[in-house]
Design an enzyme around this catalytic site. Sequence first.
Site, PDB file in Angstrom:
ATOM      1  N   GLN A  10      -2.658  -6.711   7.137  1.00  0.00           N
ATOM      2  CA  GLN A  10      -3.563  -5.561   7.133  1.00  0.00           C
ATOM      3  C   GLN A  10      -4.537  -5.626   8.311  1.00  0.00           C
ATOM      4  OE1 GLN A  10      -4.914  -4.755   3.230  1.00  0.00           O
ATOM      5  NE2 GLN A  10      -6.385  -3.191   3.804  1.00  0.00           N
ATOM      6  N   SER A  88      -1.152 -13.119   5.731  1.00  0.00           N
ATOM      7  CA  SER A  88      -1.577 -12.417   4.517  1.00  0.00           C
ATOM      8  C   SER A  88      -0.457 -11.504   4.009  1.00  0.00           C
ATOM      9  CB  SER A  88      -2.862 -11.635   4.796  1.00  0.00           C
ATOM     10  OG  SER A  88      -3.434 -11.147   3.608  1.00  0.00           O
ATOM     11  N   LEU A  89      -0.619 -10.198   4.079  1.00  0.00           N
ATOM     12  CA  LEU A  89       0.432  -9.257   3.649  1.00  0.00           C
ATOM     13  C   LEU A  89       1.759  -9.555   4.330  1.00  0.00           C
ATOM     14  CD1 LEU A  89       1.840  -6.345   4.801  1.00  0.00           C
ATOM     15  CD2 LEU A  89       1.584  -6.716   2.354  1.00  0.00           C
ATOM     16  N   ARG A 113      -0.017  -5.329  -5.372  1.00  0.00           N
ATOM     17  CA  ARG A 113      -1.050  -6.105  -4.668  1.00  0.00           C
ATOM     18  C   ARG A 113      -2.068  -5.181  -4.017  1.00  0.00           C
ATOM     19  NH1 ARG A 113      -1.811  -8.397   0.657  1.00  0.00           N
ATOM     20  NH2 ARG A 113      -2.396 -10.615   0.634  1.00  0.00           N
ATOM     21  N   HIS A 192      -9.404 -12.640   0.114  1.00  0.00           N
ATOM     22  CA  HIS A 192      -9.215 -14.081   0.297  1.00  0.00           C
ATOM     23  C   HIS A 192     -10.502 -14.863   0.008  1.00  0.00           C
ATOM     24  CE1 HIS A 192      -5.278 -13.224   1.847  1.00  0.00           C
ATOM     25  NE2 HIS A 192      -5.779 -12.435   2.773  1.00  0.00           N
ATOM     26  N   GLN A 240      -2.938 -16.979  -2.830  1.00  0.00           N
ATOM     27  CA  GLN A 240      -3.258 -16.405  -1.526  1.00  0.00           C
ATOM     28  C   GLN A 240      -4.351 -15.347  -1.614  1.00  0.00           C
ATOM     29  OE1 GLN A 240      -1.563 -13.101   0.345  1.00  0.00           O
ATOM     30  NE2 GLN A 240      -0.362 -14.330   1.784  1.00  0.00           N
TER      31      GLN A 240
END
Length: 396
Positions: A10, A88-89, A113, A192, A240
């Site tokens: 993202q 991340s993503l 998510r 996070h 995560q």
Amino acid sequence: MKKTYIFPGQGSQRKGMGEQLFDEFPALIKKADKILGYSIKELCLEDTNDQLNQTQYTQPALYVVNALSYQKKIKDGEKRPDFLAGHSLGEYNALQAAGVFSFESGLKLVKKRGELMSQAKNGGMAAILNSSEEKIQEILKDANLTTIDIANLNASSQIVISGLKEDIEKAHPFFEKADIMFIPLNTSGAFHSRYMKEAAAEFEKFINKTRFYKPKIEVIANVTGKPYAHGNVGKHLIDQLSNSVRWSESMTYLLHQGEMEFEELGVGDVLTKLIGYIKRDFAKTAKEQISKKTEVGQKKHSKTISSGSKKTTKPVKKNKSVTKVAKQKKISDPTKLVEQWNEVYPVGTPVLSDFYENELETRSEAVILFGHRAAVYIKGYNGYFDLREVKPVQSS
């Protein structure tokens, strides 16, 4: 040389992304539209309702474009990589490419998510530039702002903090006072961080319904900086959400695997730039290790001289032919490669590299890095090059 495909997360989204891909994979787009309940192509290319920057839409959009980018590589006959990683993503794309779950299953996970993360309100994040994790923690502790977490360890020069919006705002002047660059990020959630625990608990219920397969390609996990194992996929994806993305550690792990080429798939070049910083730090650390070994060697040498021992030095041979270089490049044993290089080429040898237009110059003898890599320190570049990446310039 080994290869790693990396997928962005993202923040990399932009209107028009994936334009050259949608029509090439109509079957996947049809599946995506059915799962999402809207046109993914229209969202990415037109964004009529200004939704592309909203987390619940951003994440599915990036996942689809990243996935199509990988499919395009495979369709065009590209060899599958040795490693995969995603920020991340983007980690969901790495896992999907490794066969851990299907395109559809991955999109369902990402959709859920994104929905859960979009519900996290009153959060904030900020990028801290050119500081260390230890220094950041020290400043936060002194400011009595231990409610703020480290979200992303992107590189030594870029670390992201995450917490409640008011706490992030309070932290700003403390970093300015320390003369450290503080850049607030445009986000509504404290991603996070500990503030995503509730979302993680909800996500776990959804994760438990998903079947994961053994990775066919090694995938590096954000939360550990190490490869995934078959049994820990679900746990890592849950963790995560509320733990740091250890991107710098992940890339450093890959650099330790030998000669590595990285290629960013999907949108933009954010990760490519980060890897540039990580490689610089990696080379610096290697240099420091070599310096320490050299210092120890010099001390031993001094003791040998003081005890009356004599050491003979081989005369340096110069101006060897390109044939000699070619033979060296075929040597698989890095120790032998280093020995032969040092017999022929003294410090200060002019060299060429496919990665640079200008002539370079060696600044050290060839050495073994990390027990397996034959390398030489290059003046001007201020870093180590693999011996197979450089070609000595012949004297006329």
